[in-house]
Motif scaffolding. Sequence first.
Motif, mmCIF file in Angstrom:
data_model
loop_
_atom_site.group_PDB
_atom_site.id
_atom_site.type_symbol
_atom_site.label_atom_id
_atom_site.label_comp_id
_atom_site.label_asym_id
_atom_site.label_seq_id
_atom_site.Cartn_x
_atom_site.Cartn_y
_atom_site.Cartn_z
ATOM 1 N N ARG A 13 53.958 38.024 34.465
ATOM 2 C CA ARG A 13 53.612 36.834 35.275
ATOM 3 C C ARG A 13 54.342 35.623 35.008
ATOM 4 O O ARG A 13 53.989 35.353 33.691
ATOM 5 N N VAL A 14 55.090 34.901 35.495
ATOM 6 C CA VAL A 14 55.646 34.099 35.204
ATOM 7 C C VAL A 14 55.231 32.502 35.636
ATOM 8 O O VAL A 14 54.790 32.226 36.709
ATOM 9 N N THR A 15 55.271 31.470 34.586
ATOM 10 C CA THR A 15 55.019 30.201 35.081
ATOM 11 C C THR A 15 56.325 29.494 34.637
ATOM 12 O O THR A 15 57.149 29.943 33.714
ATOM 13 N N GLY A 70 56.017 21.412 40.837
ATOM 14 C CA GLY A 70 55.196 22.582 41.826
ATOM 15 C C GLY A 70 54.252 23.676 41.237
ATOM 16 O O GLY A 70 53.403 24.068 41.538
ATOM 17 N N ASP A 71 55.118 24.271 40.108
ATOM 18 C CA ASP A 71 54.568 25.425 39.660
ATOM 19 C C ASP A 71 53.400 24.788 38.573
ATOM 20 O O ASP A 71 52.293 25.431 38.433
ATOM 21 N N MET A 72 53.330 23.697 38.167
ATOM 22 C CA MET A 72 52.285 23.018 37.413
ATOM 23 C C MET A 72 51.052 22.728 38.109
ATOM 24 O O MET A 72 49.909 23.057 37.921
ATOM 25 N N LEU A 73 51.429 22.155 39.466
ATOM 26 C CA LEU A 73 50.328 22.098 40.294
ATOM 27 C C LEU A 73 49.699 23.318 40.645
ATOM 28 O O LEU A 73 48.360 23.494 41.072
ATOM 29 N N ALA A 74 50.510 24.345 40.961
ATOM 30 C CA ALA A 74 50.013 25.723 41.399
ATOM 31 C C ALA A 74 48.989 26.110 40.280
ATOM 32 O O ALA A 74 47.685 26.606 40.547
ATOM 33 N N CYS A 75 49.312 25.965 39.074
ATOM 34 C CA CYS A 75 48.224 26.455 38.028
ATOM 35 C C CYS A 75 47.003 25.519 37.932
ATOM 36 O O CYS A 75 45.935 25.961 37.720
#
Length: 329
Positions: free
Chosen positions: A298-300, A305-310
């Motif tokens: 599972r990738v971050t 955008g990815d930080m906001l999703a987390c």
Amino acid sequence: MDRTPSTAEKELLARTRPFATQDIARAGWNIAATYGALIVAVALAAAAPWWPLRVAGTFLEALVLVRAFILFHDFMHGALLPGSRVTRLLFHVQGLLTLTPARIWNDTHNHHHANTARIAASAAGTFTTWTTDTWKKASRWQRLAYVIERHPLTFVTGYVGAFLLGLCLVPFLKNPLRYASSGLAVLVHVALSVAVWRVFGPGVYLSAMLGPLVVAYALGVYLFYSQHNFPDVEIREDSRWTHAGAALEASSYLHCGPVLAWFTGNIGYHHVHHLNPRIPFYRLPEAMAAIPELQNPRVTTLRPGDMLACLRQNLWDPEQGRMVRYPTV
């Protein structure tokens, strides 16, 4: 309750064990390089003749402090020269100076590893995760406390909240005998802060001590949060929870370049680390490259955008089998 690992999980863990071996030369070089880089960064942050260089030194020192913490973290797991008296002294002193005393760190972090992604476990050593049903039943004040714990401002102020209070002052006040080292860490930290301010002045204190600590702890807290709170994380009930499942389904791989991987001590290979925490940080990439089951994580990332999703992963919805945002009503 049956959490006995399957035969496949036992075999997977067995294939990681060859990587959980010490390379004394590599370990020694990594320790020396890290502390050498830290000396250079502190000197730049404290004594650079041009203030933009001092600011650069502040951020460089913060990044090296993150790496130094990963070395401490590995030593506490028995993954970095565990039999060496020199490294034991070095990292216990580092723990006091960086507000991560060994006793409280081991108690909370070992609990974290033993209970990652287990919804029924206590939140000691990690972020609380509620189900949507728990949110519905909670009082307004309980909800507020939950929102505050997971709010971005809590990460930014991690220096005070998570470290100075969470790992030092609060444990010491609750149990002074067991956590005497936490009380000592607070005393040492206050004394060192006063000494740096009085001897070198407020400018050096801000650029070479307070600033790097604030940035390093904010980054560290976010990394810890995001590697277990991401869009496709899977949290299990006790009856379905296993160690390997939690490692592969609830611990992410932080995709980043080699420079950031160096500063973060390969902690981005978090799924590998959770599967076998005795693998030294410098061998985590080798393990992932050699074991096929570890190559589809599972990738971050640290893209905005990815930080906001987390940060938007707030509650576990058992019916949907995924994390969801807070209810709007």
